[in-house]
Scaffold this motif. Structure first.
Motif, short mmCIF file in Angstrom:
data_model
loop_
_atom_site.label_atom_id
_atom_site.label_comp_id
_atom_site.label_asym_id
_atom_site.label_seq_id
_atom_site.Cartn_x
_atom_site.Cartn_y
_atom_site.Cartn_z
N THR A 83 0.79 -1.23 -0.07
CA THR A 83 -0.10 -0.07 -0.18
C THR A 83 0.87 1.30 0.10
O THR A 83 0.69 2.20 -0.54
CB THR A 83 -0.94 0.01 1.21
OG1 THR A 83 -1.58 -1.23 1.21
CG2 THR A 83 -1.76 1.09 1.27
N GLN A 84 1.82 1.23 0.82
CA GLN A 84 2.95 2.43 0.85
C GLN A 84 3.46 2.44 -0.37
O GLN A 84 3.73 3.72 -0.94
CB GLN A 84 3.85 2.19 2.00
CG GLN A 84 3.26 2.16 3.33
CD GLN A 84 4.17 1.75 4.54
OE1 GLN A 84 5.48 1.15 4.10
NE2 GLN A 84 4.10 2.25 5.60
N LEU A 85 3.89 1.50 -0.90
CA LEU A 85 4.54 1.63 -2.30
C LEU A 85 3.79 2.12 -3.38
O LEU A 85 3.95 3.00 -4.32
CB LEU A 85 4.93 0.14 -2.57
CG LEU A 85 5.90 0.16 -4.08
CD1 LEU A 85 7.00 1.12 -4.12
CD2 LEU A 85 6.26 -1.32 -4.48
N ARG A 86 2.37 1.65 -3.42
CA ARG A 86 1.29 1.90 -4.05
C ARG A 86 1.12 3.58 -4.09
O ARG A 86 0.79 4.21 -5.13
CB ARG A 86 -0.03 1.21 -4.32
CG ARG A 86 -1.19 1.54 -5.05
CD ARG A 86 -2.35 1.00 -4.86
NE ARG A 86 -3.02 1.15 -3.36
CZ ARG A 86 -3.62 2.44 -3.23
NH1 ARG A 86 -3.85 3.20 -4.11
NH2 ARG A 86 -4.07 2.55 -1.68
N ARG A 87 0.81 4.16 -2.92
CA ARG A 87 0.89 5.56 -2.74
C ARG A 87 1.89 6.45 -3.28
O ARG A 87 1.74 7.42 -3.80
CB ARG A 87 0.42 5.81 -1.19
CG ARG A 87 -0.78 5.28 -0.76
CD ARG A 87 -0.86 5.36 0.72
NE ARG A 87 -2.06 4.97 1.41
CZ ARG A 87 -2.45 4.88 2.70
NH1 ARG A 87 -1.71 5.31 3.49
NH2 ARG A 87 -3.74 4.35 3.08
N ALA A 88 3.16 5.84 -2.93
CA ALA A 88 4.20 6.45 -3.25
C ALA A 88 4.28 6.79 -4.96
O ALA A 88 4.59 7.54 -5.52
CB ALA A 88 5.60 5.75 -2.91
N VAL A 89 4.06 5.58 -5.62
CA VAL A 89 4.15 5.29 -7.18
C VAL A 89 3.00 6.51 -7.57
O VAL A 89 2.97 7.07 -8.59
CB VAL A 89 3.73 3.99 -7.33
CG1 VAL A 89 3.71 3.95 -9.09
CG2 VAL A 89 5.01 3.20 -7.23
N THR A 90 1.92 6.28 -6.95
CA THR A 90 0.61 7.24 -7.25
C THR A 90 1.00 8.83 -7.35
O THR A 90 0.75 9.61 -8.16
CB THR A 90 -0.59 7.21 -6.50
OG1 THR A 90 -0.91 5.70 -6.64
CG2 THR A 90 -1.77 7.97 -6.80
N VAL A 92 4.20 9.82 -7.66
CA VAL A 92 5.01 10.04 -8.75
C VAL A 92 4.42 10.16 -9.94
O VAL A 92 4.58 11.13 -10.88
CB VAL A 92 6.24 8.96 -8.75
CG1 VAL A 92 7.12 9.19 -9.82
CG2 VAL A 92 6.87 8.69 -7.48
N SER A 93 3.24 9.50 -10.16
CA SER A 93 2.72 9.41 -11.44
C SER A 93 1.68 10.64 -11.51
O SER A 93 1.57 11.27 -12.68
CB SER A 93 1.55 8.19 -11.45
OG SER A 93 0.73 8.47 -10.45
N ASN A 94 1.41 11.26 -10.50
CA ASN A 94 0.93 12.60 -10.37
C ASN A 94 1.75 13.77 -10.50
O ASN A 94 1.34 15.06 -10.70
CB ASN A 94 -0.22 12.92 -9.34
CG ASN A 94 -1.37 11.67 -9.22
OD1 ASN A 94 -1.81 11.34 -10.21
ND2 ASN A 94 -1.68 11.38 -7.97
N GLY A 95 2.81 13.77 -10.68
CA GLY A 95 4.02 14.69 -10.91
C GLY A 95 4.50 15.04 -9.62
O GLY A 95 5.63 16.14 -9.53
N SER A 96 4.39 14.50 -8.25
CA SER A 96 5.16 14.96 -7.21
C SER A 96 6.38 14.02 -6.93
O SER A 96 6.35 12.71 -6.62
CB SER A 96 4.30 14.79 -5.87
OG SER A 96 5.03 14.80 -4.74
N TYR A 97 7.58 14.52 -7.05
CA TYR A 97 8.79 13.82 -7.46
C TYR A 97 9.76 14.06 -6.06
O TYR A 97 10.76 13.63 -5.94
CB TYR A 97 9.68 14.23 -8.45
CG TYR A 97 8.96 13.84 -9.83
CD1 TYR A 97 8.56 12.74 -10.14
CD2 TYR A 97 8.59 14.96 -10.50
CE1 TYR A 97 7.90 12.38 -11.34
CE2 TYR A 97 8.04 14.85 -11.52
CZ TYR A 97 7.44 13.53 -12.15
OH TYR A 97 6.75 13.21 -13.21
N ASP A 98 9.16 15.01 -4.93
CA ASP A 98 10.21 15.41 -4.05
C ASP A 98 10.04 14.31 -2.93
O ASP A 98 11.07 14.34 -2.30
CB ASP A 98 9.70 16.74 -3.47
CG ASP A 98 9.86 17.70 -4.42
OD1 ASP A 98 10.80 17.55 -5.49
OD2 ASP A 98 9.20 18.80 -4.73
N ASN A 99 9.04 13.69 -2.49
CA ASN A 99 9.11 12.84 -1.52
C ASN A 99 9.45 11.45 -1.94
O ASN A 99 9.17 11.04 -2.71
CB ASN A 99 7.35 12.72 -1.33
CG ASN A 99 6.88 14.05 -0.77
OD1 ASN A 99 7.24 14.67 -0.12
ND2 ASN A 99 5.27 13.76 -1.00
#
Length: 460
Positions: A83-90, A92-99
């Motif tokens: 779940t954590q990986l899915r949220r992180a990938v989501t 990134v896919s939405n354009g947030s690369y800082d976290n």
């Protein structure tokens, strides 16, 4: 008959009655087929079974609850990192690369940013999360570099835009100054032309009047001390004055014409003019200029005799006069010959000419001014149409002129839609050719005029 078991009640409680069949009985007693073996209460008989069943149910419930708790615990351990990986990938896919991609569990850490348990599949999750984290870092670096580049380019564009605006303002100011300068130059040229021509007009008029008037009528007599040739010397001086007045007048007109051609303000009054009439009139006007050197001036019209050209008669006459005057300067005396030719110009290689023929049914008329003079060196031909160019630039040059005549001719011919050039293949002297748009003359003319045209295929 076998054994039988029956459930009955004894003293109000359930009891079990067990009987065995007698079978065939005994020899001496056939019997009823039944005899009593045991009668006991069912609670006592099934007490152990009931206890066993109760223990089984309790143990099964405990095991089921424990299994559910274990499943939930294992599912939480497995699904939480996913779940954590899915949220992180989501993100990134939405354009947030800082976290950073951080996946945690309650088992020992394997990576400072990626914490995955040692359960089944944890190695694959570690590898997957590590791959995504590397991808995020690369994308974030590229994104940061692109953002920095965009910011830098934006600043450069803003700076360039500011410079461009400044240049535009400067250009507008320079254009305004140029327009004002052109206007002032035009006014100055008009004023100078007027001021120069104003004194020339009476000088020319009175000089011509003196040359045409009898000296006796003016009361001029040759003094005894100077001899009878005094009046002739005065007339010669008047002729020189008149000649130089004409030269100065031509110079002023040439400068003004060149200026108008450069700025595109020269106005043409075009009409259809018969070629024969044009050539005949020019020969008649130019004849007096050839008398001093006894030059033979002729015309050769040929097939163009019945053609009309679309032109400004005064300007085309100016062109022909310029070309003939140039020829007069360079042909020999007495044996000199100048020919004005006109013919139909069939230039099928010129797309513009073909288009003009098709759309307007017009033809080009070819004019040529040929002489038997000294000719022009091939290396100097290409420079003849430059301003102020002179074939002879020495201080002792015999022929005058400003070097603007051919420039004006070129500008006037091109303003009429034609072209002008020097025929390099002509070897008997010099041949200057030019073309003008024309058409076959269908207008009605006097019969004797047409007879003259038919006879004009030789010399005029």
């Amino acid at each position: 008959r076998g054994s039988e078991t029956a459930l009955t009640q004894v003293e109000g409680q359930d009891a079990v009655f067990i009987g065995l069949g007698q079978g065939r009985g005994y020899l001496d007693y056939k019997g009823s087929g039944w005899f009593l073996i045991l009668t006991e209460r069912s609670e006592e008989i099934f007490a152990g079974l009931y206890a066993l069943i109760q223990q089984f149910l309790i143990i099964s419930g405990i095991i089921l609850i424990a299994a559910v708790l274990v499943v939930f615990a294992l599912a939480s351990r497995i699904s939480k990192p996913i779940t954590q990986l899915r949220r992180a990938v989501t993100e990134v896919s939405n354009g947030s690369y800082d976290n950073p991609i951080v996946v945690t569990s309650q088992v020992k850490k394997r990576n400072s940013n990626i914490n995955i348990g040692n359960g089944p599949g944890s190695d694959e999750l570690v590898e997957l999360a590590s791959t995504f984290e590397t991808m995020r870092q690369n994308v974030n670096n590229v994104n940061n570099n692109l953002n920095a580049l965009v910011i830098n380019r934006t600043k450069q564009l803003e700076t360039a835009n500011d410079i461009l605006k400044t240049k535009e303002l400067q250009l507008e100011e320079a254009n305004t100054n140029l327009v004002a300068a052109d206007k002032a130059k035009e006014e100055f040229m008009s004023m100078i032309s007027h001021e120069l021509k104003s004194p020339l007009a009476p000088m020319k008029l009175y000089t011509e009047m003196l040359l045409k008037t009898n000296s006796a009528a003016l009361g001029l007599e040759s003094p005894a001390s100077t001899g009878p040739n005094f009046i002739e010397k005065q007339k010669k001086g008047l002729k020189i004055i008149h000649k130089n007045i004409l030269r100065l007048e031509t110079l002023v007109s040439d400068i003004l014409d060149v200026y108008k051609l450069d700025i595109g303000t020269l106005k043409l009054q075009k009409i259809y003019l018969n070629v024969f009439e044009l050539v005949e009139e020019n020969i008649r006007e130019l004849k007096p200029l050839t008398e001093d050197k006894q030059i033979h001036l002729v015309g050769d019209i040929q097939a163009a005799a019945k053609m009309s050209i679309w032109c400004d008669p005064n300007r085309i006459t100016q062109v022909i006069c310029n070309l003939v005057r140039n020829s007069i300067d360079f042909v020999p005396e007495k044996t000199g010959k100048i020919t004005i030719r006109a013919d139909i110009y069939n230039n099928t290689d010129n797309p513009a000419a073909r288009k003009e023929k098709e759309q307007e049914k017009m033809q080009m008329v070819l004019f040529a001014v040929e002489d038997n003079g000294i000719g022009i060196a091939p290396e100097k031909i290409d420079s003849l149409f430059r301003k102020f160019y002179q074939l002879d630039t020495t201080l002792t040059r015999r022929h005058g002129g400003t070097g603007l005549g051919l420039v004006i001719c070129k500008g006037l011919i091109e303003a009429h839609g034609g072209k002008i050039w020097i025929d390099k293949e002509y070897r008997q002297g010099t041949s200057v050719k030019f073309t003008l748009p024309g058409r076959r003359d269908d207008t009605t003319m006097e019969e004797d005029n047409y007879n003259n045209i038919e006879n004009a295929k030789g010399e005029l």
